[in-house]
Scaffold this motif. Sequence first.
Motif, short mmCIF file in Angstrom:
data_model
loop_
_atom_site.label_atom_id
_atom_site.label_comp_id
_atom_site.label_asym_id
_atom_site.label_seq_id
_atom_site.Cartn_x
_atom_site.Cartn_y
_atom_site.Cartn_z
N ALA A 29 7.95 2.52 5.07
CA ALA A 29 7.42 2.70 6.44
C ALA A 29 7.12 1.17 6.85
O ALA A 29 6.46 0.57 5.97
N VAL A 30 7.25 0.95 8.01
CA VAL A 30 6.72 -0.41 8.56
C VAL A 30 5.95 -0.15 9.81
O VAL A 30 5.95 0.81 10.44
N HIS A 31 4.75 -1.01 9.70
CA HIS A 31 3.91 -0.76 10.84
C HIS A 31 4.40 -1.03 12.29
O HIS A 31 5.36 -1.87 12.58
N ARG A 79 0.97 -1.32 -0.06
CA ARG A 79 0.02 -0.06 -0.04
C ARG A 79 0.95 1.02 0.13
O ARG A 79 1.98 1.15 0.33
N THR A 80 0.23 2.33 -0.39
CA THR A 80 0.83 3.68 -0.30
C THR A 80 0.19 4.63 0.73
O THR A 80 -1.15 4.89 0.58
N VAL A 81 0.76 5.45 1.68
CA VAL A 81 0.30 6.24 2.58
C VAL A 81 0.71 7.44 2.55
O VAL A 81 1.80 7.66 1.90
N ASN A 82 -0.02 8.42 3.05
CA ASN A 82 0.61 9.83 3.24
C ASN A 82 0.91 9.99 4.38
O ASN A 82 0.02 10.04 5.46
N VAL A 83 2.09 10.58 4.78
CA VAL A 83 2.45 10.99 6.31
C VAL A 83 1.85 12.04 6.63
O VAL A 83 1.91 13.27 5.76
#
Length: 265
Positions: free
Chosen positions: A103-105, A9-13
């Motif tokens: 990033a990692v959870h 997935r791709t997330v936005n910080v």
Amino acid sequence: MNTTQPQLRTVNVMRYVTPLREGGSLPAIAEANDEFLYVLKFRGAGQGVKALIAELIGGEIARALGFRIPEIVFANLDTAFGRTEPDEEIQDLLKASTGLNLAVHYLSGAITYDAVITKLDSRLSSAIVWFDCLITNVDRTPRNTNMLMWHKELWLIDHGAALYFHHSWHNWEEQAKRPFALIKDHVLLPWASELEEVDKDFKAILTDELIRNITNLIPDEWLIDESSDETAQQRREVYYQFLITRLAASQTFVTAAQHARASLI
């Protein structure tokens, strides 16, 4: 074990929470637009995108082999992010990391694995040792195990120091066939008595197609190097060829690990 095609997935910080002052990479806990917390690895830190590539490849190979790995995501960092950060070192890092990061959870409440407190069986120990030989992971020592206990289960983290061939790059084929000398320092080596069995099982899982699917996850922008005329696809191909070459020569690193273990017990 998970042999399906990996997808990220791709997330936005959205929010910088706190730095994790570990080594020179200065990762941070950050919140993304999905409202989850992540350990954010910055492209502008330390070894740059090469550490992110190693983290991505190492993590997804580990997941395919059935290890517990926190979810890995691509993390977009906006140019405006961090303008209000008072720490100049962190502000510089954020500015240098605009764009796509990794990033990692975040495993809230996890504790560092301690071999004195928690004993792993020979199969799991052998599996982790074999995996670290494959990806040439220098960071699984008693001083820094890079393993966590979370909800009474073992999780593997931090593979950014693996695949160190890509720091010299040009002799990758030779390096792919070498034993992994630093396995002598592995925290689990004394209990890794089933390396031959693990070698057979894991090589059956790590097909050429699976390795191709994992290396195809590497973003083009992480592979373009101003010091080289190689295209992103040419560089991506080297990662693929390195891994399948190393798998074909796995008996070399298995034998070396067995010899290193024999000197310990």
